[in-house]
Structure formats: structure tokens, C-alpha cells
Design a protein around this motif. Structure first.
Motif, mmCIF file in Angstrom:
data_model
loop_
_atom_site.group_PDB
_atom_site.id
_atom_site.type_symbol
_atom_site.label_atom_id
_atom_site.label_comp_id
_atom_site.label_asym_id
_atom_site.label_seq_id
_atom_site.Cartn_x
_atom_site.Cartn_y
_atom_site.Cartn_z
ATOM 1 N N ALA A 1 49.243 50.389 49.161
ATOM 2 C CA ALA A 1 48.538 49.117 49.327
ATOM 3 C C ALA A 1 49.193 48.089 48.419
ATOM 4 N N ILE A 2 49.682 47.026 49.017
ATOM 5 C CA ILE A 2 50.427 45.994 48.286
ATOM 6 C C ILE A 2 49.568 44.744 48.198
ATOM 7 N N THR A 3 49.356 44.255 46.997
ATOM 8 C CA THR A 3 48.461 43.104 46.813
ATOM 9 C C THR A 3 49.050 41.832 47.419
ATOM 10 N N ASP A 4 48.190 41.082 48.071
ATOM 11 C CA ASP A 4 48.543 39.785 48.654
ATOM 12 C C ASP A 4 47.348 38.848 48.466
ATOM 13 N N ASN A 5 46.884 38.732 47.233
ATOM 14 C CA ASN A 5 45.638 38.021 46.962
ATOM 15 C C ASN A 5 45.776 36.521 47.179
ATOM 16 N N LYS A 6 44.662 35.916 47.585
ATOM 17 C CA LYS A 6 44.668 34.500 47.928
ATOM 18 C C LYS A 6 43.409 33.841 47.377
ATOM 19 N N ALA A 7 43.435 32.516 47.325
ATOM 20 C CA ALA A 7 42.261 31.761 46.868
ATOM 21 C C ALA A 7 42.092 30.535 47.764
ATOM 22 N N GLY A 8 40.933 29.915 47.655
ATOM 23 C CA GLY A 8 40.684 28.662 48.352
ATOM 24 C C GLY A 8 40.804 28.763 49.852
ATOM 25 N N PHE B 1 50.191 48.980 53.613
ATOM 26 C CA PHE B 1 49.362 47.873 54.055
ATOM 27 C C PHE B 1 49.266 46.778 52.994
ATOM 28 N N ARG B 2 49.065 45.563 53.466
ATOM 29 C CA ARG B 2 48.770 44.437 52.577
ATOM 30 C C ARG B 2 47.272 44.440 52.292
ATOM 31 N N ILE B 3 46.899 44.376 51.037
ATOM 32 C CA ILE B 3 45.481 44.301 50.670
ATOM 33 C C ILE B 3 45.218 42.944 50.028
ATOM 34 N N VAL B 4 44.167 42.298 50.470
ATOM 35 C CA VAL B 4 43.826 40.948 50.021
ATOM 36 C C VAL B 4 42.458 40.955 49.366
ATOM 37 N N CYS B 5 42.330 40.268 48.236
ATOM 38 C CA CYS B 5 41.025 39.927 47.677
ATOM 39 C C CYS B 5 41.145 38.519 47.114
ATOM 40 N N GLN B 6 40.071 37.996 46.567
ATOM 41 C CA GLN B 6 40.104 36.634 46.048
ATOM 42 C C GLN B 6 40.855 36.586 44.729
ATOM 43 N N ALA B 7 41.944 35.853 44.707
ATOM 44 C CA ALA B 7 42.727 35.691 43.482
ATOM 45 C C ALA B 7 41.885 34.979 42.427
#
Length: 550
Positions: free
Chosen positions: A424-431, A395-401
Motif C-alpha cells: 500500500a503506497i500512500t497518496d494522501n490528499k487534502a482540500g 495499491f494506492r492508499i489515500v487518507c486526509q493529509a
């Protein structure tokens, strides 16, 4: 929570108590609003100065009903009828008093199915452009936000109102087609909008959203997206201190967006900013060691969670969600974050009176997690990742970069999941990218936080049509309970409904609460009269009384 009775005003205290309060904020030492009676010389010493504050996000809009972030800038500029203080009690702002059953401001129909709430405005309040604030602005705010053409996220509460009567310029009678004990946290505490400016305008695109006209102590004079927002003193602000001196004390507040916490720490150390919240736990001791700064621990109404995207058919499998729940070592997350947060098991934080200590728990037990997956047919592949036919647990896991605490917790979770055969593969994002992912389901797993009002509506998070339900979760039984929770006045009945709500969420596991949140706030020791707020109405609710010591 519920129908709190507020003070007649924000309540003055003396300067020595204010100093004590800043040192004891985690214990809720003082309330919202600090104003001491000042002789002329002392007032002159308090007046003036610029405070530079960091925002842990890039501002999307200054419309408080459309933003996906906390309304920090907005709270300095736009005021509501009520606001929560540091003890989570609602106090009057533009309104003269908090409506209650006891003072006659709330009237419930004999059949118990509808109610009216009457607000009386303070006289003589003006918008930044000099126009008078009237009850017509209250009615306009409701009409504008409930308009289906307005696509902002802050519609909560609009659907419960049938009409608003304005018998005179200072009185608004709000007619509800239901009863709603959480009314203080919705709509009118977010902010009142100026009818004379926004009537007939598109609230999503009007230039007002970048330079709003409000009634607050500060006015937005410049907004350079991604760089800074300048708020200058409102010279005609309606509120005075006890001696009759004009507020606010500060001349200017400059807000600097800093979603990257490394940059925040660097600028704090360089004294380029004097105020920052969501200070990363690992760096807190460095800032606390600075002789001119202090770090305040504010136990906010917030929890961290790992949530699932139900659009992914694998995550619809309750066995997978149960295994993930047992795999996460919440205590390890807390330790990795310096011991500031503590493990939780419910979406109702323990400092709320409706918290149920018997909420279903899923204690850390990786062996049990692995056996649940094995029994459900998910077997390890050659790479160690479990699968059931084509359904591979990757799975892709997202948190705030750039949000250090969340990135640290995310790494603990990734390691925990790997130990039971889930990748779990990181796909962090911001904004904006993070906001889009969070609210539209652009993830498999999301690690984030919610921060609530003093009287929260949990349907916005977990209701099938909740505006913050980006995970695509739907449970008709939970919807029914949530509706009753938010439309029942009796405290004993509500407590039982909250218990049922927590049991459903704790069993069905649309989300896994992990830890509480302690907001660490870095503040220059020169800033006086600052009081931290534990709710989602931000620490900038009452900036009019802040001042920088000479």
C-alpha cells in the motif's frame, strides 16, 4: 433514529447545570440550547466578545447543500425547520413543533404507501435582510435542491416528495409519494433557503454561496478563502433568552481553516484560537494541561473505515477483500490513537438502537489472510508482494493529509497489509483534491470516516446510486434492503431490515469498519453554554446562547 418527538423549544437550563454539562458531555448530560433567565447586569456581562474557532478543512462553499464538509459556519448562519440535540432527538427550530404521528403533523395514507407532513413556522422570523420567512421559502428550498441543474451533494430526501402546499404564509404541507421515517435528517433540517434572493439563480455559482443570507444568529461579513470567515452578530435575531434579552450573546465568531493539525495545535498553545474539534489524540494531553483550556470527549455517530475502489478489477475479487479484512489489527489502531476509539465491525455504530451485535466479523488473523490469498492464486514475488499473473497486489492508499489520527491509522494498516504480501503506497490528499478523490474514486484504498445524522440514510454511502458512493460499488440485493429500510415505518420491521443490511455489508465487504470515533474538542474555559453534538449537524447548531465569561 426515526420519528422523534421534540421539545417545544430548545429548553432553558440554569448556569450551574451548564457547567456540569460541559464536564459530562460524553455522557450526554444536557440537551441542545441553553438559556438562563438573566437580570440586566448579568446579561450585560454575557454580551459581547469574539470567539476564534478552527475548522479542520478548507471551506469549499457556504451553501449547506453543496459543501463536501460539515456545515459549521453554515449552522451559525442558516437554520432548518428542525435540528438534532445532543441526545440525537430532533427539536424544533424555525418550526413550532416536530411533526409526529401523535400530534397529527404526520398523516400516513390508509394503504401505508404515502404520507403528508405539516410544518407550522414560528411567526415573525426575518431573513438577515429584513424580509419575512414564509412557507414559500420551504417550497422553494425543495424545488431548488431537487432541480437537476443543481449538482450539490445534499439532495437526499428531495426525490421522495411529490409536492408542497402552502395554504398560508406559516404553513407548509409536504406531500410524499412514499413513507420515510428518516425525514428529519434530510432536506429541511439542513437549512431553509431564501426564495426572494435565490429564485432563478444558479445555486452552484451564485455569490450567495460565499456570503449567504439566512435567519441564523450570525451573518457572514467576510470570507477570505483559505484564511478566515468572519461571522458577526445578527442584531435582529428572532430568538430571545428566558428574560426576553436579545440573542446571540457573542458579537463575533471568526473561523480559521486549519486542515493541518500541527498548525491547529500550535495556534491553540499560542491562544490564537479558542475552539477546535477533531483534536489529534496524541496531542490531547498537551492541550488538557493548559490551565485555561479543557478537552471534551464527544462520542459522535461516526466510524472509521477502509474502503475499496471497485473500478480496480483486483479489488472486485472477494478473496482480496476478505484477506484485507483479516489483516487489519483494529485493536492496534485504537491503541496507537491513545485508546480513545474502540474497534467496530458494523457501519451502524453501537450507540444506535439498530446496531446488530451478530454482524459478520473478520477478526485479526494474518495467517488466515495469507492463506486466503494463497488459495486464490496470489503468490509472493521476489519483493514479497503477491501477484496472480499480471494482477499485482500493489495499491494506492489515500487518507486526509494533515489529519494526524488518520495518518497514524494508515501507517498501521500499511504495516498490516505488508505482513500478508500486499503493498500500500500512500497518496494522501487534502482540500478539494481529497474531496475529488473521495467522491470520484481517485484511489485504490481509502481510509476515512463517515459522520451521520440522528436518523441516517445508509443508501447515500452504499446504494448503487448513492451520492457518497465514490467507490463504484453496486449490489442490487443491498439496494432493495436499503430502500425498504428507508421506507418502512414499523420499528420492529426496520430492525430486521437493518440486521439484513449489516449482514450483506459485513459479508460482501465493500468497506471495512475499523474503529469508532471520539471527537476531542478543545475549548477555552471561558466559553459557557457550549454543548457538543454527536451528529453530522455540527457543534455549531445553537451558538446563540454561547458566551465568553468576563
Amino acid at each position: 433514529m426515526g420519528l422523534e418527538s421534540g421539545m417545544d423549544d430548545f429548553g432553558p437550563i440554569n448556569a450551574s447545570r451548564a457547567t456540569l454539562g460541559r464536564r459530562a458531555l460524553a455522557k450526554g448530560a444536557i440537551g441542545l440550547g441553553i438559556a438562563a433567565a438573566l437580570p440586566g447586569a448579568a446579561y450585560a456581562q454575557r454580551r459581547g466578545g469574539t470567539l476564534t474557532a478552527a475548522l479542520p478543512y478548507d471551506s469549499d462553499t457556504l451553501n449547506p447543500y453543496a459543501t463536501g464538509y460539515l456545515g459549521d459556519v453554515q449552522a451559525c448562519v442558516i437554520e432548518g425547520l428542525l435540528a438534532p440535540n445532543d441526545k440525537t432527538a430532533y427539536v424544533p427550530v424555525l418550526a413550532r413543533e416536530v411533526p409526529t404521528l401523535d400530534n397529527g403533523g404526520i398523516k400516513v395514507a390508509l394503504d401505508g404507501k404515502t404520507m403528508t407532513i405539516t410544518y407550522h413556522l414560528r411567526p415573525g422570523i426575518k431573513w438577515h435582510d429584513g424580509a419575512p420567512l414564509t412557507s414559500a421559502d420551504i417550497r422553494f428550498t425543495w424545488e431548488a435542491i431537487k432541480d437537476p441543474r443543481f449538482l450539490g451533494e445534499g439532495k437526499d430526501g428531495t426525490q421522495d416528495i411529490d409536492s408542497i402546499d402552502t395554504p398560508d404564509e406559516l404553513t407548509a404541507v409536504v406531500n410524499y409519494h412514499t413513507v420515510t421515517p428518516t425525514f428529519p435528517s434530510t432536506l429541511f433540517s439542513v437549512g431553509i433557503l431564501p426564495k426572494h434572493i435565490l429564485e432563478g439563480k444558479n445555486l452552484m455559482s451564485d455569490p450567495w454561496a460565499d456570503k449567504p443570507i439566512g435567519t441564523g444568529p450570525f451573518m457572514v461579513t467576510e470570507f477570505k478563502r483559505g484564511q478566515y470567515i468572519i461571522c458577526d452578530r445578527n442584531p435582529n435575531y428572532w430568538r430571545k433568552d428566558d428574560a426576553g434579552n436579545a440573542l446571540p450573546y457573542l458579537d463575533r465568531i471568526v473561523f480559521k481553516p486549519m486542515p493541518d493539525q500541527t498548525a491547529m495545535i500550535t495556534q491553540l498553545k499560542a491562544r490564537e484560537i479558542q475552539f477546535a474539534y477533531t483534536l489529534p489524540y496524541p496531542q490531547a494531553s498537551q492541550i488538557a494541561a493548559m490551565p485555561d483550556m479543557e478537552v471534551i470527549q464527544n462520542r459522535i455517530l461516526s466510524w472509521q473505515y477502509l474502503t475499496f475502489n471497485f473500478r480496480n478489477p483486483i479489488l472486485q475479487d472477494i478473496a482480496v477483500r476478505q484477506a484485507v479484512a483479516h489483516a487489519i489489527n483494529k485493536s492496534a489502531i485504537a491503541r496507537a490513537l491513545g485508546g480513545y476509539p474502540y474497534p467496530v465491525k458494523s457501519v451502524v455504530v453501537p450507540n444506535f438502537p439498530y446496531y446488530d451485535p451478530d454482524t459478520p466479523d473478520h477478526p485479526y488473523d494474518p495467517a488466515k489472510a495469507a492463506s486466503i490469498l494463497q488459495a486464490a492464486g496470489y503468490v509472493p514475488g521476489s519483493d514479497g508482494v503477491r501477484a496472480k499473473g499480471p494482477a499485482r497486489l500493489s495499491f494506492r492508499i489515500v487518507c486526509q493529509a494533515g489529519l494526524t489520527a488518520d495518518e497514524i491509522a494508515e501507517q498501521v494498516i500499511i504495516a498490516n497489509l505488508k505482513a500478508i504480501g500486499i503493498e500500500a503506497i500512500t497518496d494522501n490528499k487534502a482540500g478539494v483534491a481529497l474531496r475529488e478523490a473521495r467522491y470520484k474514486g481517485g484511489y485504490d484504498l481509502l481510509y476515512a470516516r463517515w459522520l451521520t445524522s440522528a436518523s441516517p440514510n445508509y443508501s447515500v454511502f452504499y446504494g448503487s446510486k448513492g451520492p457518497n458512493n465514490g467507490m463504484g460499488y453496486s449490489n442490487p440485493e443491498l439496494d432493495e434492503v436499503l430502500y425498504k429500510v428507508e421506507h418502512t415505518m414499523g420499528d420492529a420491521e426496520r430492525k430486521e431490515l437493518f440486521k439484513k443490511m449489516q449482514a450483506i455489508i459485513g459479508t460482501d465487504l465493500p468497506t471495512i469498519p475499523t474503529t469508532s470515533n471520539v471527537n476531542l474538542i478543545a475549548v477555552t474555559k471561558k466559553l459557557k453554554n457550549f454543548v457538543a453534538n454527536p451528529t453530522n449537524r455540527t457543534d455549531f447548531i445553537d451558538t446563540s446562547r454561547w458566551y465568553l465569561e468576563s
